[in-house]
Design a protein around this motif. Structure first.
Motif, short mmCIF file in Angstrom:
data_model
loop_
_atom_site.label_atom_id
_atom_site.label_comp_id
_atom_site.label_asym_id
_atom_site.label_seq_id
_atom_site.Cartn_x
_atom_site.Cartn_y
_atom_site.Cartn_z
N TYR A 125 0.83 -1.21 0.00
CA TYR A 125 0.00 0.00 0.00
C TYR A 125 0.87 1.27 0.00
O TYR A 125 1.76 1.39 0.85
CB TYR A 125 -0.87 0.08 1.26
N ASN A 126 0.59 2.17 -0.91
CA ASN A 126 1.13 3.53 -0.81
C ASN A 126 0.00 4.40 -0.27
O ASN A 126 -1.06 4.51 -0.90
CB ASN A 126 1.59 4.01 -2.19
N VAL A 127 0.22 4.98 0.88
CA VAL A 127 -0.87 5.65 1.61
C VAL A 127 -0.54 7.12 1.86
O VAL A 127 0.55 7.45 2.35
CB VAL A 127 -1.12 4.95 2.97
N ALA A 128 -1.49 7.98 1.55
CA ALA A 128 -1.31 9.43 1.74
C ALA A 128 -2.07 9.94 2.96
O ALA A 128 -3.24 9.63 3.13
CB ALA A 128 -1.78 10.17 0.50
N ILE A 129 -1.38 10.68 3.80
CA ILE A 129 -2.02 11.37 4.93
C ILE A 129 -2.16 12.81 4.46
O ILE A 129 -1.28 13.64 4.70
CB ILE A 129 -1.14 11.30 6.19
N THR A 130 -3.20 13.10 3.75
CA THR A 130 -3.40 14.29 2.92
C THR A 130 -2.48 14.16 1.69
O THR A 130 -1.46 13.47 1.76
CB THR A 130 -3.10 15.66 3.58
N SER A 131 -2.87 14.81 0.60
CA SER A 131 -2.02 14.79 -0.61
C SER A 131 -1.17 16.05 -0.68
O SER A 131 -0.79 16.50 -1.76
CB SER A 131 -2.90 14.67 -1.85
N GLN A 132 -0.91 16.63 0.48
CA GLN A 132 -0.13 17.86 0.57
C GLN A 132 1.26 17.54 1.13
O GLN A 132 1.41 16.59 1.89
CB GLN A 132 -0.83 18.84 1.51
#
Lengths: 180, 180
Positions: A125-132
């Motif tokens: 999994y590539n996981v984003a905690i916000t895309s900022q």
């Protein structure tokens, strides 16, 4: 009961990253991970300061240096998660990852500014905690907070020599007697 | 609609804290705060790098230096929150603070290692994100995440020149045309 959670911090540079990597380790411990492994430059200072915290504040958090991150990721038996602003939003995948975590260990890979492209393919999994753009320290904290559903905020750290007694104002720390 | 959220970062030292303060600013912006003010040493590098991110990635986040933190806290009109491992657990007070935030602005004070004792008295809430030592970057992220109930993860940043399109694997960034 959840399985083991291990954090892998990539690309550590002694001069530039000492504090950030230390913060990553402190967050890993405080938010319920069992272990941090870091690659990049070997740094005894980071290990010493994290061990000192664990000794004082309890728990059995471990930190180790690992030269070969690639082998480590490839041979890891469990679910591999890479935290990156380019990945899928955490709110969409966290339930699935948490479910897997009931049976399997979780590896959370966090990088610095330059993460080798292969990492994206080595993980599940590539996981984003916000895309900022923000901080691997924050990404790790919020991921663990979501993974443990906030229960990590109530964690008890066995063997602590020091313990905070929460106060409305001021500081209260009690010393626990050491058991010989 | 919530009121303004402002972060005050205390005791910045150029040499030692440049990256940590930058991470605090990036987290403040990414997790929905409107502004960061920092005291300690004036640091144009931190301001420049945060402004560059805001220019590229959108939103109207602002960062400013303020010499006199004490006056700033005292004259702040709204709810004053200090994040500290010695405070009351966030899970016990966040609902109350969020309710107040519907009508009043929120000031979130974060320190470094040595926070002047007076801070504890100048604020309305001393709040702990776990009672363990970890990171002001992580504390700020988890506080904002709880304050906004995770809705900040879906934030849109108007005027962005760059935008991430979340991917299962790899990176996709689109450039938005600038409006003259």
């Amino acid at each position: 009961m959840m399985s083991k959670v291990i954090v892998l911090r990539l690309g550590h540079r002694i001069k530039r990253d000492a504090r950030i990597t230390t913060h990553c380790g402190l967050v890993a411990r405080a938010f319920g991970a069992n272990e941090m492994v870091f690659s990049g430059e070997e740094d005894k200072g980071v290990i010493a300061s994290l061990e000192k915290v664990a000794e004082r504040w309890g728990g059995d958090f471990r930190v180790t240096y690992m030269h070969s991150w690639r082998k480590f990721i490839e041979s890891f038996e469990g679910v591999k998660v890479h935290l990156t602003m380019y990945g899928l939003p955490v709110q969409r995948v966290i339930d699935e990852i948490r479910d897997l975590g009931r049976k399997k260990s979780i590896l959370i890979v966090i990088g610095g500014e330059k993460v080798p492209g292969i990492i994206y393919k080595l993980v599940d999994y590539n996981v984003a905690i916000t895309s900022q753009p923000h901080s691997e320290v924050a990404a790790l904290a919020v991921f663990l907070h979501e993974y443990f559903r906030g229960k990590e905020l109530e964690l008890n750290f066995p063997g602590a020599k020091l313990k905070v007694v929460p106060q409305k104002c001021g500081k209260k720390v009690v010393k626990t007697e050491e058991v010989p």
